[in-house]
Scaffold this active site. Structure first.
Site, mmCIF file in Angstrom:
data_model
loop_
_atom_site.group_PDB
_atom_site.id
_atom_site.type_symbol
_atom_site.label_atom_id
_atom_site.label_comp_id
_atom_site.label_asym_id
_atom_site.label_seq_id
_atom_site.Cartn_x
_atom_site.Cartn_y
_atom_site.Cartn_z
ATOM 1 N NE ARG A 48 -19.243 -50.489 13.570
ATOM 2 C CZ ARG A 48 -18.490 -50.089 14.589
ATOM 3 N NH1 ARG A 48 -19.057 -49.491 15.633
ATOM 4 N NH2 ARG A 48 -17.176 -50.236 14.583
ATOM 5 C CE LYS A 138 -24.591 -43.513 -0.348
ATOM 6 N NZ LYS A 138 -25.333 -43.442 0.921
ATOM 7 C CD GLU A 179 -27.833 -41.045 -1.236
ATOM 8 O OE1 GLU A 179 -26.858 -41.810 -1.204
ATOM 9 O OE2 GLU A 179 -28.681 -41.000 -0.330
ATOM 10 C CE LYS A 221 -29.856 -43.920 -1.602
ATOM 11 N NZ LYS A 221 -29.267 -45.021 -0.850
ATOM 12 N N GLY A 264 -35.026 -41.117 3.137
ATOM 13 C CA GLY A 264 -34.775 -39.787 3.707
ATOM 14 C C GLY A 264 -35.495 -39.432 4.988
ATOM 15 N N GLY A 265 -35.968 -40.412 5.734
ATOM 16 C CA GLY A 265 -36.655 -40.097 6.989
ATOM 17 C C GLY A 265 -38.167 -40.159 6.874
HETATM 18 C C1 5MM Z 1 -29.936 -40.715 2.769
HETATM 19 O O1 5MM Z 1 -29.268 -41.820 3.239
HETATM 20 C C2 5MM Z 1 -29.140 -42.931 2.354
HETATM 21 C C3 5MM Z 1 -30.445 -43.646 2.190
HETATM 22 O O2 5MM Z 1 -30.928 -43.963 3.467
HETATM 23 P P1 5MM Z 1 -32.456 -43.650 3.865
HETATM 24 O O3 5MM Z 1 -33.294 -44.485 2.927
HETATM 25 O O4 5MM Z 1 -32.521 -44.107 5.305
HETATM 26 O O5 5MM Z 1 -32.662 -42.191 3.716
HETATM 27 C C4 5MM Z 1 -28.119 -43.902 2.953
HETATM 28 O O6 5MM Z 1 -27.516 -44.705 1.968
HETATM 29 C C5 5MM Z 1 -27.099 -43.145 3.749
HETATM 30 O O7 5MM Z 1 -26.211 -42.535 2.874
HETATM 31 C C6 5MM Z 1 -26.420 -44.062 4.749
HETATM 32 O O8 5MM Z 1 -27.366 -44.807 5.461
HETATM 33 C C7 5MM Z 1 -25.716 -43.273 5.839
HETATM 34 O O9 5MM Z 1 -24.607 -42.723 5.402
HETATM 35 P P2 5MM Z 1 -23.700 -41.871 6.481
HETATM 36 O O10 5MM Z 1 -22.491 -41.540 5.690
HETATM 37 O O11 5MM Z 1 -24.525 -40.686 6.863
HETATM 38 O O12 5MM Z 1 -23.432 -42.762 7.631
#
Ligand code: 5MM
Length: 346
Positions: A48, A138, A179, A221, A264-265
């Site tokens: 990591r 965040k 968010e 966000k 968000g995928g």
């Molecule tokens: C929705 O997730 C956030 C934005 O990421 P994507 O652009 O990939 O959707 C992201 O900041 C998210 O909160 C973290 O990657 C993961 O957090 P967790 O707490 O689920 O590990």
């Protein structure tokens, strides 16, 4: 009022300055390990650290990124040469951010729904992160669309948590990124997503108001208004952009410092195209800067290319930089699918 007012305003403004967005690299160890596992990368702290070093030392990253969001493990790490990541970030002219929620947990009495935790001890954690050098934070709340959900209980509990978090951040000198994510999972329609996002944003801003959060010292966000991944009726780029902007205009006060979307995928191309369409077609109607705070839509090609192979770091950094650049262009309405094809790296 609050001691930090001027500083918070200035930080929030810098986070969404023209042509820049926020890089979400705040995956908790569980999420990061899941992504590593899928690519056969060892799920160790060392791996990591290597990956986060790859990201943060990408030459030119600060041309497109105002600040990265870190995770607690990452904010305490250094490069392999011993330079604190926080110094790498500030030396590059970026602002360090930190995820402060402790995750979305099952909401009691509401099967299939989540509530984000992390308020206990938050004041002290914010103080520590501020002392370390973080300047924004965040907190992600998760709203699931499904059979009979989201419930009012889920929306209100999450909105309340977001507002309490945001107020604590502003009292402690960190700009809160608020968010509320309406998940893309499911087979719901665009209209259904609009309705849930509308209700969620309405509840979030009512709670932010009640808790006395200063809108010009926070970033929203949100997720985009988009049909569920499993829906048979996918929408055009224009329809997603229009529904999303209309929903924001209806619910988000004009004084909010900025909007920085999550991906968000969505695919990397969709994420850029939707952001671009919003800025191209609606920038004259939007009172706030509209940019990105993507994780997967920026990181995924780089992560896949690296896959734990240290001889590929420099190439992987080019993949990362390219997505950052495309999204920077999208934040100005200057991205196109033609550009995407012409400049494809592989
Ligand atoms: C929705 O997730 C956030 C934005 O990421 P994507 O652009 O990939 O959707 C992201 O900041 C998210 O909160 C973290 O990657 C993961 O957090 P967790 O707490 O689920 O590990």
């Amino acid at each position: 009022m609050a001691t930090y007012t001027q500083e918070l305003r200035a930080t929030a403004k810098s986070m969404v300055q023209s042509g820049k967005g926020i890089l979400a690299m705040d995956e908790s160890n569980g999420t990061c390990n899941k992504r590593f596992d899928a690519l056969g990368i060892p799920t160790t702290e060392a791996a990591r650290q290597s990956y986060r070093e790859l990201i943060l030392t990408t030459p030119g990253l600060s041309d497109y990124i105002s600040g990265p969001i870190l995770y607690d493990e990452t904010i305490r790490q250094t490069t392999r040469d011993g330079v604190p990541f926080l110094k790498v970030i500030t030396d590059a002219g970026m602002i360090p951010g930190i995820k402060v929620d402790t995750g979305a947990k099952n909401l009691a009495g509401h099967p299939g729904e989540k509530v984000t935790e992390g308020l206990d001890g938050l004041r002290d954690r914010i103080a520590e992160y501020y002392r370390m050098g973080a300047r924004f934070a965040k907190w992600r709340a998760v709203i699931t669309i499904g059979d009979g959900i989201p419930s009012r209980a889920c929306i209100e509990a999450n909105a309340h948590g977001l507002a309490r978090y945001a107020a604590l951040c502003q009292a402690g000198g960190l700009v809160p990124i608020v968010e509320p994510e309406v998940l893309i999972d499911g087979s719901h329609s665009l209209e259904h997503c609009y309705q849930v996002t509308d209700e969620t944003l309405h509840a979030v801003f009512a709670q932010l108001y009640t808790q006395g959060v200063a809108y010009d010292q926070m970033i929203l966000k949100p997720s985009m208004v988009i049909p569920g991944k499993g829906s048979s009726q996918q929408a055009s780029v224009e329809a997603v952009a229009e529904a999303t902007v209309l929903c924001l205009l209806k619910n988000v006060p004009a004084t909010v410092a900025g909007i920085a979307f999550l991906s968000g995928g969505q695919t990397k191309e969709q994420s850029s195209a939707h952001l671009n369409a919003m800025n191209q077609r609606f920038s004259d109607r939007c009172p706030w800067p509209v940019t990105f705070s993507y994780a997967r839509a920026i990181q995924q090609p780089a992560l896949e290319h690296w896959s734990g192979d240290e001889s590929r770091v420099a190439e992987a950094q080019q993949y990362l930089l390219q997505r950052a650049k495309f999204n920077s262009l999208a934040s100005k309405g200057e991205y196109s699918s033609e550009l995407e094809k012409r400049l494809a790296l592989a």
